[in-house]
Design a protein around this motif. Structure first.
Motif, PDB file in Angstrom:
ATOM      1  N   GLU A  89     -12.778 -28.845  18.592  1.00  0.00           N
ATOM      2  CA  GLU A  89     -14.243 -28.792  17.743  1.00  0.00           C
ATOM      3  C   GLU A  89     -14.003 -29.879  17.352  1.00  0.00           C
ATOM      4  N   THR A  90     -14.764 -31.184  16.742  1.00  0.00           N
ATOM      5  CA  THR A  90     -14.783 -32.556  16.156  1.00  0.00           C
ATOM      6  C   THR A  90     -15.065 -32.382  14.657  1.00  0.00           C
ATOM      7  N   VAL A  91     -14.168 -32.517  14.095  1.00  0.00           N
ATOM      8  CA  VAL A  91     -14.971 -32.157  12.338  1.00  0.00           C
ATOM      9  C   VAL A  91     -15.017 -34.012  11.452  1.00  0.00           C
ATOM     10  N   ASN A  92     -16.205 -34.161  11.590  1.00  0.00           N
ATOM     11  CA  ASN A  92     -16.932 -35.362  10.673  1.00  0.00           C
ATOM     12  C   ASN A  92     -16.614 -35.487   9.107  1.00  0.00           C
ATOM     13  N   ILE A  93     -16.149 -35.651   8.197  1.00  0.00           N
ATOM     14  CA  ILE A  93     -15.871 -35.527   7.144  1.00  0.00           C
ATOM     15  C   ILE A  93     -16.149 -37.365   6.866  1.00  0.00           C
ATOM     16  N   GLY A  94     -17.032 -37.568   7.247  1.00  0.00           N
ATOM     17  CA  GLY A  94     -17.497 -39.571   6.014  1.00  0.00           C
ATOM     18  C   GLY A  94     -16.403 -40.109   5.638  1.00  0.00           C
ATOM     19  N   PRO A  95     -16.641 -40.076   4.173  1.00  0.00           N
ATOM     20  CA  PRO A  95     -16.542 -40.274   3.721  1.00  0.00           C
ATOM     21  C   PRO A  95     -15.619 -39.789   2.754  1.00  0.00           C
ATOM     22  N   ALA A  96     -15.300 -39.117   2.816  1.00  0.00           N
ATOM     23  CA  ALA A  96     -14.704 -37.431   1.247  1.00  0.00           C
ATOM     24  C   ALA A  96     -12.878 -37.657   1.526  1.00  0.00           C
ATOM     25  N   GLY A  97     -12.854 -38.475   1.182  1.00  0.00           N
ATOM     26  CA  GLY A  97     -10.941 -38.612   1.150  1.00  0.00           C
ATOM     27  C   GLY A  97     -10.408 -37.563   0.993  1.00  0.00           C
ATOM     28  N   THR A  98     -10.844 -36.653  -0.413  1.00  0.00           N
ATOM     29  CA  THR A  98     -10.202 -35.524  -0.825  1.00  0.00           C
ATOM     30  C   THR A  98      -9.912 -34.414   0.347  1.00  0.00           C
ATOM     31  N   ALA A  99     -11.925 -34.088   1.138  1.00  0.00           N
ATOM     32  CA  ALA A  99     -11.516 -33.069   2.296  1.00  0.00           C
ATOM     33  C   ALA A  99     -10.983 -34.030   3.259  1.00  0.00           C
ATOM     34  N   MET A 100     -10.500 -34.506   3.593  1.00  0.00           N
ATOM     35  CA  MET A 100      -9.912 -35.274   4.613  1.00  0.00           C
ATOM     36  C   MET A 100      -8.419 -34.502   4.395  1.00  0.00           C
ATOM     37  N   ARG A 101      -7.887 -35.328   3.453  1.00  0.00           N
ATOM     38  CA  ARG A 101      -6.393 -34.437   2.891  1.00  0.00           C
ATOM     39  C   ARG A 101      -6.125 -33.076   3.179  1.00  0.00           C
ATOM     40  N   PHE A 102      -7.159 -32.100   2.324  1.00  0.00           N
ATOM     41  CA  PHE A 102      -7.452 -30.949   2.598  1.00  0.00           C
ATOM     42  C   PHE A 102      -7.197 -30.303   3.261  1.00  0.00           C
ATOM     43  N   LEU A 103      -8.116 -30.725   4.549  1.00  0.00           N
ATOM     44  CA  LEU A 103      -8.390 -29.989   5.922  1.00  0.00           C
ATOM     45  C   LEU A 103      -7.489 -30.343   6.785  1.00  0.00           C
ATOM     46  N   THR A 104      -6.762 -31.728   6.624  1.00  0.00           N
ATOM     47  CA  THR A 104      -5.708 -31.580   6.961  1.00  0.00           C
ATOM     48  C   THR A 104      -4.939 -30.108   6.725  1.00  0.00           C
ATOM     49  N   ALA A 105      -4.014 -29.984   6.138  1.00  0.00           N
ATOM     50  CA  ALA A 105      -3.237 -29.256   5.567  1.00  0.00           C
ATOM     51  C   ALA A 105      -4.197 -27.637   5.794  1.00  0.00           C
ATOM     52  N   TYR A 106      -5.474 -27.558   5.439  1.00  0.00           N
ATOM     53  CA  TYR A 106      -5.630 -26.171   6.298  1.00  0.00           C
ATOM     54  C   TYR A 106      -6.529 -25.952   7.646  1.00  0.00           C
ATOM     55  N   TYR A 107      -6.580 -26.949   8.516  1.00  0.00           N
ATOM     56  CA  TYR A 107      -6.705 -26.900   9.475  1.00  0.00           C
ATOM     57  C   TYR A 107      -5.023 -26.835  10.343  1.00  0.00           C
TER      58      TYR A 107
END
Length: 437
Positions: A89-107
């Motif tokens: 699945e592709t997850v696009n977080i747009g410009p959300a930097g915090t989401a990129m970092r947190f989701l990297t660890a989460y996923y």
């Protein structure tokens, strides 16, 4: 279609009550904790910031079960086999930097194959330090385009290889927070060694305090944070109003002739490091009275004496404070700005470019930045570029207290953290006028 906004203010006084949205920093952490807790933790007063809305939507689309973690090869016989994977699945977080970092660890510890991507600017923001740390723990992560940058592919085959890892502390506290958020879910827990000086320490303290509210214990000795494997307790995480958003009202008060503002819900005992804005703005004659369930801001005439401001612990306040000093012609120096160049934009360059429009220079000399206000002037009107950065828009908006006409590019950029900003300004006596480009 992007549209700019023109701000004007007919006098130098400001008063009113401003109900701020929930803290984006707190809420993003709480949402990850909620997702990891398998429903035990509930989030109250969710922020309406666009970054938080994005993260919440993504997590709600994820399986309600906590990410499944497999222990290293020597323990395989004690662990159930991983279920068959679904298509990536592709997850696009747009410009959300915090989401990129947190989701990297989460996923990274989930049971799903995910491609995590974002806006073009997000693809220019480094993620390599976090990816390397997760790989050492046992995550299977590949780069889809440029080495060290999003998009990344996370394969749901995590097997914890070690509990001890090291990470640089002077790059981004969000890397550290991302690891701490998942630590209790790791079978062997996590012993995190922080190398070099820790940037934005209050944000790490916020993470640990919120985990503590969910009954996740830790120890922090010298540069080592340890979190053993443990379960979340049933609880509610109540999100405070956003002190980062409050900082713009402090700036407005600092540039006013008279100010009387009330910000409900803010306390002097906040988890948010940006609450230090109350202390910083005391240098500019702003008194903060915590009473009646909030903070009351008042302005008194006072010469600004403090010449050096260290922003290492609160880099998100840097633009706000630098613009206030420049507007007042106060030639202060600033340290702790190292992380500003890898934010939504290169914030140092953006500040230098926009401050030049009022004749002010921000001069870089190693790790010290000094304002030169010798050629400062107050124009009748000014156009501010935002560089797709919400904080550029809101940091420069207070100039309308001094400049008759302040036009700010891309008014919608504030939705990232403070969607009601322009409406709140209007309630406080500013006159906003939208321009469709």
């Amino acid at each position: 279609m992007k549209h700019s906004i023109i701000l004007s203010k007919h006098n130098g006084n400001v008063k009113g009550t401003v109900q701020l949205t929930g803290s984006k920093s707190e809420c993003n952490r709480a949402l990850i904790i909620e997702a990891l807790s398998n429903g035990k933790v509930k989030v109250v007063n969710v922020s309406d910031a666009a970054d938080t809305v994005t993260l919440s939507g993504i997590l709600k689309g994820t399986s309600s079960e906590s990410p499944k973690v497999v222990i290293g090869t020597d323990e395989k016989n004690e662990v159930e086999a991983i279920e068959a994977k679904q298509e990536t699945e592709t997850v696009n977080i747009g410009p959300a930097g915090t989401a990129m970092r947190f989701l990297t660890a989460y996923y990274a510890i989930s049971d799903n194959d995910i491609i995590l991507t974002g806006s073009e600017r997000m693809k220019q923001r480094p993620i390599g330090i976090l990816v390397n740390a997760l790989r050492k723990l046992g995550a299977n992560i590949e780069y889809e385009e440029k080495e060290g940058y999003p998009p990344i592919k996370l394969k749901g085959s995590f097997e914890q290889l070690t509990s001890k890892i090291s990470i640089k502390g002077n790059i981004s506290s969000q890397y550290i927070t991302a690891l701490l958020l998942i630590a209790a879910q790791l079978p062997f827990g996590l012993e995190l060694h922080i190398e070099s000086e820790l940037t934005s320490r209050p944000y790490v303290e916020m993470t640990l305090a919120m985990l503590g509210q969910a009954n996740i214990r830790h120890t922090w000795t010298d540069n080592i944070i340890s979190i053993p494997h443990q379960d979340f307790a049933e609880t509610s995480l109540h999100i405070e109003p956003d002190w980062s958003a409050a900082s713009y009202w402090y700036a407005i008060a600092a540039l006013s002739d008279e100010a009387e503002l009330f910000l409900p819900g803010l306390t002097p005992y906040s988890l948010q490091g940006d609450s230090v804005i109350a202390e910083i703005m005391a240098n500019f004659g702003i008194t903060s009275q915590f009473k009646d369930g909030g903070v009351k801001l008042t302005k008194e005439a006072k010469p600004v004496i403090r010449k050096i401001f260290d922003m290492k612990a609160c880099p998100d306040l840097a633009q706000t404070l630098i613009v206030v000093c420049a507007a007042l012609g106060h030639e202060a120096s600033f340290t702790g700005l190292e992380t500003l160049k890898i934010k939504e934009t290169d914030r140092v360059l953006a500040l230098q470019t926009e401050l030049a429009k009022i004749g002010v220079k921000l001069i870089e000399n190693g790790q010290v930045y000094k304002l030169d206000c010798s050629e400062r002037f107050i124009p009748d009107s000014i156009f501010i570029n935002t560089y797709d950065d919400h904080r550029m828009a809101m940091a420069f908006a207070p100039l309308a207290m001094l400049i008759n006409k302040v036009e700010i590019e891309d008014a919608d950029v504030v939705e990232k953290s403070y969607p009601a900003f322009w409406k709140d300004l209007e309630k406080a006596g500013f006159k906003p006028e939208y321009q469709h480009n």
